[in-house]
Each structure stands twice: as C-alpha cells, then as structure tokens.
Scaffold this active site. Structure first.
Site, PDB file in Angstrom:
ATOM      1  CG  HIS B  80      -1.636   1.308   1.433  1.00 51.21           C
ATOM      2  ND1 HIS B  80      -2.619   1.776   0.596  1.00 51.21           N
ATOM      3  CD2 HIS B  80      -1.460   2.275   2.373  1.00 51.21           C
ATOM      4  CE1 HIS B  80      -3.032   2.962   1.015  1.00 51.21           C
ATOM      5  NE2 HIS B  80      -2.337   3.292   2.092  1.00 51.21           N
ATOM      6  CG  ASP B 109       7.251  16.716 -27.020  1.00 49.21           C
ATOM      7  OD1 ASP B 109       7.321  16.450 -25.803  1.00 49.21           O
ATOM      8  OD2 ASP B 109       6.806  15.934 -27.858  1.00 49.21           O
ATOM      9  CD1 TRP B 144       6.442   3.751   3.941  1.00 47.15           C
ATOM     10  CD2 TRP B 144       7.633   4.558   2.228  1.00 47.15           C
ATOM     11  NE1 TRP B 144       6.760   5.052   4.225  1.00 47.15           N
ATOM     12  CE2 TRP B 144       7.488   5.578   3.194  1.00 47.15           C
ATOM     13  CE3 TRP B 144       8.341   4.846   1.063  1.00 47.15           C
ATOM     14  CZ2 TRP B 144       8.029   6.851   3.042  1.00 47.15           C
ATOM     15  CZ3 TRP B 144       8.882   6.116   0.925  1.00 47.15           C
ATOM     16  CH2 TRP B 144       8.719   7.100   1.901  1.00 47.15           C
ATOM     17  CB  SER B 174      11.262   5.714 -14.339  1.00 51.27           C
ATOM     18  OG  SER B 174      10.196   6.565 -14.592  1.00 51.27           O
ATOM     19  CB  SER B 175      12.190   9.152 -10.489  1.00 46.50           C
ATOM     20  OG  SER B 175      11.057   8.388 -10.207  1.00 46.50           O
ATOM     21  CG  HIS B 258      11.919  15.206   4.991  1.00 46.53           C
ATOM     22  ND1 HIS B 258      10.937  14.706   5.797  1.00 46.53           N
ATOM     23  CD2 HIS B 258      11.579  16.472   4.723  1.00 46.53           C
ATOM     24  CE1 HIS B 258      10.031  15.644   6.022  1.00 46.53           C
ATOM     25  NE2 HIS B 258      10.398  16.722   5.379  1.00 46.53           N
ATOM     26  CD  GLU B 260       9.486  10.254  -3.049  1.00 48.03           C
ATOM     27  OE1 GLU B 260      10.473  10.481  -3.775  1.00 48.03           O
ATOM     28  OE2 GLU B 260       8.384   9.899  -3.483  1.00 48.03           O
ATOM     29  CE1 TYR B 262       8.407  19.826   2.680  1.00 48.30           C
ATOM     30  CE2 TYR B 262      10.499  18.730   3.046  1.00 48.30           C
ATOM     31  CZ  TYR B 262       9.407  19.400   3.540  1.00 48.30           C
ATOM     32  OH  TYR B 262       9.304  19.653   4.869  1.00 48.30           O
ATOM     33  CB  SER B 273       0.416  28.230  -6.701  1.00 44.86           C
ATOM     34  OG  SER B 273       0.836  27.758  -5.453  1.00 44.86           O
ATOM     35  CG  HIS B 307      12.066  15.275  10.817  1.00 46.75           C
ATOM     36  ND1 HIS B 307      11.894  16.467  10.178  1.00 46.75           N
ATOM     37  CD2 HIS B 307      11.501  14.355  10.024  1.00 46.75           C
ATOM     38  CE1 HIS B 307      11.253  16.258   9.037  1.00 46.75           C
ATOM     39  NE2 HIS B 307      11.006  14.989   8.925  1.00 46.75           N
ATOM     40  CG  HIS B 308      11.675  10.806   8.752  1.00 44.77           C
ATOM     41  ND1 HIS B 308      10.352  10.627   8.456  1.00 44.77           N
ATOM     42  CD2 HIS B 308      12.073  11.870   8.023  1.00 44.77           C
ATOM     43  CE1 HIS B 308       9.974  11.533   7.567  1.00 44.77           C
ATOM     44  NE2 HIS B 308      10.993  12.306   7.287  1.00 44.77           N
ATOM     45  CB  THR B 333       5.193  24.883   5.021  1.00 47.28           C
ATOM     46  OG1 THR B 333       6.459  24.247   4.798  1.00 47.28           O
ATOM     47  CG2 THR B 333       4.104  24.017   4.468  1.00 47.28           C
ATOM     48  CE  LYS B 336       5.593  26.847  -1.617  1.00 51.59           C
ATOM     49  NZ  LYS B 336       5.189  26.914  -3.010  1.00 51.59           N
ATOM     50  NE  ARG B 455       3.947   4.029  10.166  1.00 48.87           N
ATOM     51  CZ  ARG B 455       4.708   4.825   9.389  1.00 48.87           C
ATOM     52  NH1 ARG B 455       5.606   5.626   9.924  1.00 48.87           N
ATOM     53  NH2 ARG B 455       4.563   4.805   8.095  1.00 48.87           N
TER      54      ARG B 455
END
Lengths: 199, 614, 388
Positions: B80, B109, B144, B174-175, B258, B260, B262, B273, B307-308, B333, B336, B455
C-alpha cells in the site's frame, strides 16, 4: 508576430538560453551522478576504521602503483580535450589519434584496476571479508563500471570517425562524451585522495 | 475581467498526422499522450493501492481479528505504501508535468521526447514487476521504508524483499530521467519572453521538484544497491555482526525520503497556486515569495531527514539540530498558506470543483502541517513516532495535500486535455464525499495513536480500547473509496457527453489556455511572445498571443517521429534488474547487452527524418 | 467543510482530557518524570497549534463567505503582494517556532541526561519477545514482564538480538529503538540506546514493540510492573532462588543472600542420579513435567534452579506469577499454555518455538518438532504454571 514566426521557422533548434538542450540535460545528469558517487563515498567514509578483521587499507594499498594508474587516467582527459579539438577543426586524423589514446589509456586504467582487484582478493580482501572490502569494492567497482561505459562510448565514436561520421557539426556528441569522461576522471581524483591518500 | 472573446475554434480540427491505433501509443513521443498514459496508469494503481488499504481497514475493524494472516497483512501495508508513493503520487505529478508544463511555457514538446517515453515505459514495467510479486505469493513485506537489518537474507530469506529492492531501483531510473528532462525543458524551451519569474507556479514547482528528483533519487539508488549487494553477494553493509550499521540504512533512506516528501507535495502546491488565482480573478499574492518559499522548502528539505529517526538514538546534539531545522521548514510552508489566503482575499471567488479542492487543501493540509509541528519536537515524537498518530499526520499531508491538489488539477485541466468540461454537479458531490470520507478515515487515527496503537500492526488487543476509532476509520475508508468511483464515473460520462469547453473555459491567465482544447499535437503553430505573468489577463497581450496560438498554419510544424526504441530499452532495463534475482553475477549482463543494443539503435535513429510514406 | 470544523475542534480538546484507566497504553497519561516532561511539552505545543489552526480556519471561512463571486461583484483589484505582510507572516510563525523550540531543546537534553545513580536494566529485543537482565543483581534474567521499583531512577540499556525493535511503554515515557549491537573493532565501545526515568506510581503498565520487526510485530507486548522497593527486592530474591528440585526453602534463601542464583549443577546432577532424593512434597506431575521440560525445552529455555543452559528463549522462572504469556499476548493459564506450547505458529506466526507439528519457520529450522504427546504438553503446561 513576424518575430515569432521567424523563431518558429527553425524551432527544434530554438532554446531560451541559447545552450544546446543535450548539454543542459547532460550537466543535470552529471549533477545526479555527483550525488550517486557522493553517497557511495560517504558510505566508505562512515565505515572507515570499522572493519573487524584485516586486511586493512594499509595492508593492501600500493600507493605508487595507483598513482601511476591515476596519472594515466588524468592524461586520458587531456587526450579527450585534444580529440574534441580535432573533431571541431574537422581534422579526422588528429581526432582519431587522440580518441585512440583515450581508449588505450582508459583501458590501461581498467587493467590496473583488474590487477588491483585480483591482487587484493589474493591478499584475502574480498567483497565479503569486512565492511572495508564491501565499501571499497562497491565504490571503486562502480567507478570502474563508469570507465568501462566511457571506453565503449569512445570506441563507438572512434568507429564513427573511421566511417567519416564525425564532421565538425557532430562535435557536440564528442563534447558530451568528453563531459562524461572528465567527470569520471574527477570522481577518480576524489576517490584517490579520500580512499587511498588519507590514511 | 472578461472571458476571452477571441473567435476560437472550440476544439481542434481533425489532425492529419496523428494515428490513434495501439501502435501509435506504444511508439508515441508526444508529451501529451505520455502524460495521459502516466495519468491512466497512476489512476489504475490508485485503485490497486486503494483496495490494499480497504483490506487493511477491514482487518483492523475489530480487535484480534483473523480476517487475513499477519503475513498477508504485512505484504498489504508494505505494498500500500510503496504503491501509493512510487506508483501513484509521483507518477500522477509526472502526468501533470508532462501534459501541462510544455503548454505553460510555450513549448512544442519536452526537451527529450524519446527519453520521456522511456521514463514512462520504465515506470510501467517497474510497476508491473513490483506487482508480479503478488502472483508468486511473495509481495514485499518489510514496509515501504524497508529498515535494515530486517531486510537481510537472514531475516527475510524469501523473494519478497528482492522484488522490493529491484522494483524500486527500476522506478528510480525512471524518476531521475524524468527529472533531467523537465529541468532541461524548463531551462531551455521557454517561449520568448517567458522569463523564469514569469513562469506559472505549477511550472516553478515542477522545476524545484525535478531538482529534488535528480538529487534525491541517486541516494536511494545507492542504498538499494548496497542492500542488493548484501542480499545477493553477501556483503556486510547492514550486517551488525560484521561491523555494518543497520542505522546507516535509515540515514540513507531518509536523506532521500524527506526530499521525497517535498517531491510529492510541491507539485500539488503548484497546482493550487495556479487554480486559486484563476478562480479568485486575482493574481497570486506575493508571487516571488511563493516561488522562493518553494525553493527554500526544497533546500531545507535536505537538512531535516533525521527527524524520522529521533527514536534511533542519535544523541541530544543531533536531535536538537534536526528539531531546529524541522521547525524552520514549517515557516516557508506557512508563508505559502498565508499567500494563498491573501490571494483569495478581495477576490471574486468562483466555487468550481477545482477551486473547492484547492481550498480543501489549504484547510486540511494545515491540519497535517500542525501535527507535523508536534512531532518536530523530538521528545514529543518519542511518544508519537511509529504510532497511528503519525499515520494520521502523513495522511493529512498526503491525501489532504497531494490527493486534493491533484483532484483540483484534474478538474482544472480536464477541459484542456479533452475539450470537454467535467460535470460540476458530480464534481461537487465528489468533493464533499471525499472530504467527509477523508476526515472520517484519518481523524480518528490521531486518537488510536494517542492511546498507544503502533503503526504497521496486523491486529491490536481489545484492552487498548481503540476499537471505536478503528471502526470509524474503516467506515470512512470505504466512503472515501466510493467517492473516488464518483470521479471515475464523472470522467467516463464527461468524455462522452460533457459540455464542450472553449479554449479558455475558466478565463484563466496562463499560456496553456491560449491554445485550442484539446491542443494540436504540435501545441503551438508558432511560438507566442510573453510579456507578463498573467498574459491572458492583459487584453493587448492576449490578442497578440491568441493571434499566434489559435492560428491554423498552412504547413504544420515538424515534430519528432514516433520511436519504438524507448519501449525496447525500458524492457531491457527492467529485465536487467529482474535478472539480478538469479543471484548469478553474469546473468544480468545479458539484459544489459539487450539494453545496449536498444541504446545503439536509439542513438543512430534520426528523430526528424522524413518517412518515405509521407 | 465548515460543518466539520467545530466537531473536529472539540475532538481535539478531548485529546487532552482522556482518562488513563480506560486506555492502558495511553501516551497522554504520564506516570514517570520522563513521561511528564514529554507530556508537558506536548500540551504546550498542542495549544500553539490549536491557536494557529483556529486562526487560519476562521480567516479562511471569512474569506470564503465574504469574497465569493456575486452577480454584482466588481472586478477585483489586481494586487500583486505586500512586502510588509509577507514579513509579518514570516516573523509571526518564526516567533512561535522559537517558543516551541526552546523548551523542546531543553527537554531533549534533560531527558537524555544520565542519572548519577540508577538501577540499570538491560532490555533486549528478540523476534517476538523481550528479555530483561539485571546486571547489578547477579545478572538475573526475566522475560516479557519487567519489574522495577517505584521512586528509584531506572536506566534501561536497550539493544536487540536480531532486527530493530522499539521499546515503548507509553505511560512510562517515549520509545527508544532496540538496535542490533553493531560489532566494533577492539578498543571501541558498543553503542546502546538508553531510557532514563523514575516511576512515580505503582501498577502494571502496558506497551509493545513499536518498530516493525517481522511477521508477529503486532504480538510483541511488554508489561512493566512498578512496585514498591520491598516488593521488588522480594521478587528479585524469588527470581534468584528459582525452583530447585531438592533445595529446601532455607537453602534457597542462603543462596539469595549470597547474591547469586541457586546453583544449577547440583540440580542437573540430581537428574542424572535419579529421583530418589526428591522431597516428598513434590507432586508426581511436577516431577514428570520437569523431566519433560529438561528433555524437550531446556536447550532454549532456562528455569533458575532447574536448568540454566538454555539462553536463547525466554527464562521461565516464576512463570506462574506472570499475568500473561507469549509476550503479553495470552492470559496466563494452563489452557493457554497448552495452546501456546502445542501450536505456537497459530498463536504467533514466525515464532521460533517448535510446536507439536512444526513446519518450517524463520530462520530455517535447525531443531526438530517436539517429541511430545498432547497429554505430555498438558503436563509441561501444568508444571510451568506451578512455577510461582
């Protein structure tokens, strides 16, 4: 309107910065590669001195030998510059000669690496022996793989040159190959300093 | 503010050069078609990840439930998370990058159309490879984040982790290529006058995201390579007994992980926006500040990863550093959010579905952001970390931020892509049911977490007294699932019989609304010249632009030919990685050789060469 | 959306007013100094965030009502920004962040400060159970139910024997990961994680593993029994004495006063020489149970005073006193013990204990299934339950 139409006339060469897109893209890719090698190098550095059993770096490194192979790789970068110059000037013989030198020097470097690896394994330092073995072989192995790709690339360019398919208009493809080659070279300098020279 | 009155064709006339058969899709290099393929594929995997979530919720409906086994549960929650992040959220953003960015900057293009096709096919094959694991009964099962050393061969001897480590490696390729492509496109293919500080915010956030992709993905690539070596070649990177450090995995993973976050959320910020000003009939408030805030988030995002890891024992000095950097990132943040609100202030707000989703994001992302501030405080995080409180937090960020933002984008740009409007009535029903389902699912998780439910647990004991919160979550999850079916129904219905959209149905200010809906395959007959940030809101400028963009040229601009080689190379790359599973060092080289053949064929193909038939 | 705001806010308030009794694993019912510090910090931050959330939502609601497009709406003024406001809403949140960061960083240092004197307990995570060692009390070992005295500073020295686990008993404070002990070259120190706290209330507190650790991660419970110093000392004494076969009560007490667990060798020697010297009080079932234990279980499990060779599985001394078995999973009674011993995989998937019909496992099994009949399992269960 007239201006826009003029731009549109030759639009797949139009860029907003005037730089060729392949060059911009390739620089971006090199940026990405920096992070790749940076992470591998950091892994090596944080595991420095963590090996539980020998051989340790001091036991296996042969600095004079690696200095020679480093010098060969450096010289190949110089040859790369001259090869590009040859292509840009449309001097086929010069271009092919210097491309040949890049290929030979690159192969010599790979030969040194092959010798070094087999020698280390002989000394008992394998991929599985310790965290030093794991980090060292994976880091330098990935660099060696990059050099191999570079040599294959250079051989392809060399063959193109032989078939008269490297006119000055195609200098860009040699220039980008050169960017790659210089990058791989610089990465090796960093590896050489951080891995071999700093005890 | 008058809606454009230029005498434009409502839809583009039949194009002559575009084929529509399956082969034309397989070989396409058109960014718009690739964008559509990305979107459809990611929607499919949204369904897959959603069904996985629903089974998870059913299992957790009551304490000590035995609906599914612990082994199956662990595969479900791992897949998931992996699916939703790598196969849904990222590609969905890339779908929008593909379709919208070239139109917003006035390009025909992307910079590398074939590379773009390659990115898509690798994504598709990687996603298939990852999910094939279900059919051999060995789906990834170590979450994950795949913390070492649970992922070692000693503790996970099956194929499960092999599928995960190799599948993610494929997707990473790919990314990175996508990132390179979009950076180059945005730097190099802007129409005349489209200065960086005139680019629409969505393009800006794509730009920042692409930099994050290009820099963060190599880090996870290395982590995955190290893990693959540990698994296939018995190295010692994460083997504690041999001097390796399992915690190093956490560092590498979160240095990627992290940014990621963002990578996932900035595109959604970009969408709203653009949406909020369009439907407030006011330019974005503080445009440069919103841009710089995005850039700043991208930068600081690199300095907050630990912080993780507050529970992993980094010591008080490192903890304090990451507390400070994490709290600092909250400021841009917040800025914004305030700028979006200031954009609406004094405007004339039209509550279209797209606008409602955008406002929903502002309201609900704030909840996730604020619970994030709670666990940015390291000691508080020692309680909240790895509990359902955190699950609630990041679903408010990911669903409340990213999914709502993407839905907003779907309603906003659907008319551009298809030439038809989505049904607004169904859209509003979709919006409200999403909001209700979403809050019902995830708000109670704050409580189950507070009351001690960790979790990634297959079940929980009745004595914890968190059954009621889990039941609410389960009911909400089915509600949310059903609401997504409304979107599918809306898309299907509107494709057939939706109201025809003009080229600028919303009276929006940016360049993509100056061309017909759907656009010609060449987008712009000639490149327009841009003179401001809201070109279509200045009457003179709009007239000048639309004279160019709505003009039907006598000869169509030359576009690159379709190519078969991207799918061949993508197949080669996927096979190379898949063959690593054999554990024999030379077998993957076969795949590599195949890839190399494809690359050579590709390199010597002239993308603009005229075909004899035409 | 407006309709859901108020209930959400009220629910938020409920977060702070929950009652511990109903929620035995609640993270907002602190009972130690460590947990108190965290909770105080949490409450402070909670109110700050509520303030921001309420502010944002009220202003947003106002905007949505006031500035919605009406038929007579004039064209909005095209404002591009305002530097003063940008500065204001950068500095405002920055000040709040500072207000949160200062107590946070103070707490970071305060909670990780090593107390001058404390009772050190070694906490070792295993797939899927917990081992607790008392290195300062003769290296006594127990499993899954940790006993600590109230009012004495306690330092938990945490690590793992296999994969990463996380020790979390919310009412005692935050969690810390149990990392596998990374081997280091000679001369370097091993790195442990620590939790320091002083319990302020007696009682039984529940927790569980909080870092995903494999198949039965969700079944890896912890119970902590905080008791008075006297109760704790008595428990330690009983643990040290164990359940020797032939040693009398007074001999056991002597052994305890020497600070060492009762010797094992004599007990084993007794086994070899037969049962004739067994005390008359011993029930034949106990004898049979013990023999079955020694023959089938003692390679992995230890019972102080009976056999201490088995160290890879939970120490079963005083098992009968525990409130639960299988790491907080089942209530401790004979029927559950029978179920657990007979078919561990159905109770706890991935557990390493072989059952009557054992089929594989992780890591691959190197020991055979028990050679026990169902009746013998019950005999062993009865014996284990009698260890009080």
């Amino acid at each position: 309107m007239a201006e826009a139409a003029a731009v549109a006339h030759d639009d797949h060469h139009y860029t907003s910065t005037g730089l060729n897109s392949w060059k911009v893209g390739f620089w971006t890719f090199i940026g990405s590669e920096c992070l790749f090698f940076g992470t591998l190098l950091s892994t090596y550095m944080v595991y420095k001195g963590a090996a539980l059993q020998g051989p340790y770096p001091g036991d296996v490194f042969d600095i004079p030998l690696t200095t020679i192979s480093t010098f060969v790789l450096l010289m190949s970068s110089l040859a790369m510059v001259l090869a590009l110059d040859g292509v840009q000037r449309g001097n086929k013989r010069l271009a092919l000669f210097w491309l040949g030198v890049v290929i030979v020097f690159g192969s010599i470097f790979l030969g040194f690496q092959y010798y070094e690896f087999t020698h280390f394994v002989h000394e008992g330092l394998t991929l599985q022996q310790s965290v030093f073995g794991s980090t060292f072989f994976v880091l330098t192995g990935f660099h060696g793989a990059h050099v191999t790709v570079g040599v294959i690339w250079m051989i392809s360019l060399f063959v193109m040159g032989l078939r008269d398919k490297l006119p000055p208009e195609k200098a860009l493809s040699v220039e980008i190959a050169g960017l790659y080659w210089h990058f791989v070279d610089i990465v090796w300098i960093v590896i050489f300093v951080l891995v071999y020279l700093i005890p | 503010m008058s809606v454009s009155t230029a005498p434009a064709p409502a839809t583009s006339p039949e194009t002559h050069h575009e084929d529509t058969g399956l082969w034309s899709w397989i070989t396409t290099v058109d960014h718009k078609r690739i964008g559509i393929m990305y979107f459809v594929t990611s929607l499919f995997f949204l369904g897959v990840g959603g069904i996985e979530a629903l089974i998870i919720r059913l299992q957790l409906f009551s304490p000590e439930n035995q609906l599914i086994s612990a082994q199956v549960y662990n595969q479900l929650f791992t897949m998931h998370g992996t699916t939703m992040i790598f196969l849904v959220a990222m590609p969905q953003a890339v779908a929008f990058f593909n379709y919208i960015v070239p139109l917003q900057i006035g390009a025909r293009d992307v910079a590398f159309p074939r590379l773009n096709a390659l990115s898509y096919w690798i994504y598709l094959f990687g996603a298939i490879y990852l999910n094939v694991s279900w059919f051999v009964g060995a789906a990834p099962n170590t979450s994950w984040v795949g913390y070492a050393n649970l992922t070692s061969t000693q503790f996970s001897p099956g194929l499960n982790v092999d599928f995960w480590v190799l599948g993610l490696s494929i997707l990473g390729v790919s990314s990175i290529m996508g990132g390179v492509n979009f950076i180059t496109t945005i730097i190099n293919l802007r129409a005349p006058g489209m200065k960086l500080m005139r680019m629409p915010l969505f393009t800006w956030m794509t730009f920042v995201t692409s930099f994050l992709l290009v820099t963060a993905l190599p880090v996870i690539a290395v982590a995955l390579i190290l893990l693959a070596f540990d698994r296939f070649f018995a190295t010692n990177f994460f083997v504690a007994s041999a001097g390796g450090d399992p915690v190093l995995w956490q560092h590498l993973f979160w240095i990627f992980g992290h940014p990621e976050v963002y990578i996932l959320v900035l595109p959604a910020f970009g969408v709203i926006s653009d949406v909020i000003p369009a439907f407030s009939r006011k330019p974005l408030f503080g445009y440069p500040v919103v841009v710089y805030a995005g850039v700043l988030i991208g930068f600081i995002g690199w300095g907050v990863w630990s912080h993780h890891m507050f529970t992993s024992g980094l010591g008080p000095i490192a903890d304090s550093f990451f507390v400070a950097s994490t709290m600092i990132i909250a400021i841009p943040t917040g800025v914004k959010i305030f700028n979006w609100m200031a954009t609406m202030w004094g405007g004339a707000i039209r509550f279209t579905t797209a606008m409602m989703f955008a406002v929903g994001l502002v309201a609900l992302f704030t909840v996730g952001g604020l619970s994030g501030i709670m666990h940015s405080s390291a000691p508080v995080d020692l309680q909240q970390h790895d509990s359902y409180f955190v699950v609630a937090h990041f679903h408010y960020v990911i669903v409340g931020g990213i999914l709502l933002g993407m839905f907003s984008g779907v309603y906003y740009w659907f008319p551009k892509v298809t030439g038809r409007l989505l049904d607004e009535k169904l859209g509003k029903l979709h919006f409200w049911s999403t909001i209700i389902g979403f809050n019902l699912t995830f708000f109670p998780m704050h409580f189950s977490g507070m009351y001690g439910m960790p979790r990634r647990t297959w079940t929980y004991r009745a004595e914890l007294n968190v059954e009621i919160y889990n039941q609410l979550s389960t009911v909400g999850a089915f509600f949310l699932g059903a609401s997504t079916l409304l979107l599918l129904w809306n898309i299907w219905k509107s494709l057939k019989s939706g109201e025809k959209a003009g080229h600028n149905p919303w009276g929006a200010p940016t360049l993509e609304w100056s061309i017909p809906s759907p656009p010609h395959h060449y987008n712009f007959p000639a490149l327009p010249e841009v003179r401001s940030r809201e070109p279509l809101w200045n009457d003179d400028e709009r007239a000048a632009i639309e004279a160019v963009t709505l003009h039907e040229p006598a000869t169509e601009p030359e576009m690159p030919n379709p190519s078969f080689w991207p799918i061949v190379v993508a197949f080669g790359i996927t096979i190379t990685w898949a063959l690593v599973m054999t554990g024999i060092w030379w077998v993957p080289l076969l795949g590599l050789a195949f890839t190399a053949l494809g690359v050579y064929a590709w390199a010597f193909e002239d993308p603009f060469k005229k075909k004899a038939a035409h | 959306m407006k309709s859901v705001r108020l209930p959400l806010g009220l629910l938020g308030l409920a977060l702070l007013t929950a009652c511990a009794g109903e929620y035995p694993q609640s993270s907002i019912s602190p009972t130690t100094d460590f947990a108190d510090t965290i909770h105080g910090l949490y409450v402070t931050i909670f109110w700050w965030t509520m303030l921001i959330l309420t502010g944002v939502w009220i202003v947003l609601a106002y905007i949505l009502v006031k500035f919605r497009e009406r038929p007579d709406s004039p064209k909005p003024k095209q404002i591009h920004g305002h530097l003063g406001m940008e500065i204001a809403w950068t500095i405002g949140p920055a000040l709040i962040v500072v207000a949160i960061a200062i107590p946070t960083i103070q707490a970071v240092f305060a909670t990780q400060e090593v107390p001058e004197e404390s009772l050190v307990v070694e906490v070792i995570g295993h797939q899927y159970w917990w081992e607790f060692r008392y290195p300062e009390n003769g290296g006594l070992v127990t499993a899954n139910e940790l006993h600590i005295p109230m009012g004495t500073p306690v330092s938990l020295r945490i690590h793992s024997d296999d994969v990463i686990h996380s020790f979390w008993v919310p009412q005692l404070g935050g969690k810390r990961d149990a990392n596998p002990l990374r081997q280091v070259p000679e001369g370097q120190d091993l790195k442990y994680n620590w939790i320091h706290f002083t319990a302020q209330e007696t009682g039984t507190f529940m927790g569980q593993c909080a870092e995903f650790c494999g198949d039965s991660h969700s079944l890896m419970g912890i119970r902590v029994i905080v008791e008075t110093q006297e109760e704790f000392d008595a428990w330690l004494g009983d643990l040290a004495a164990g359940h020797p076969q032939t040693v009398t009560q007074s001999q056991a007490l002597n052994a305890t006063t020497e600070g060492l667990p009762a010797p094992t060798a004599p007990a084993l020697a007794q086994e070899e020489t037969g049962q004739e010297e067994a005390p008359p009080a011993e029930d034949p079932g106990t004898v049979e149970g013990r023999n079955l234990f020694l023959a089938n279980c003692s390679a992995c499990h230890a019972i102080n005073g009976v056999s201490e060779a088995g160290v890879i599985a939970p120490n079963l001394t005083l098992l009968g006193r525990r409130s639960s078995i299988a790491a907080g999973l089942l209530e401790n009674n004979v029927d559950n013990l029978v179920r657990w011993i007979g078919d561990p995989q159905s109770v706890k998937p991935g557990a390493l204990m072989p059952g009557l019909e054992y089929q594989g496992g992780r890591p691959p099994v190197v020991w055979p299934a028990f050679n026990l009949t169902p009746d013998q399992v019950r005999t062993v269960a009865n014996y284990l339950y009698s260890l009080r």
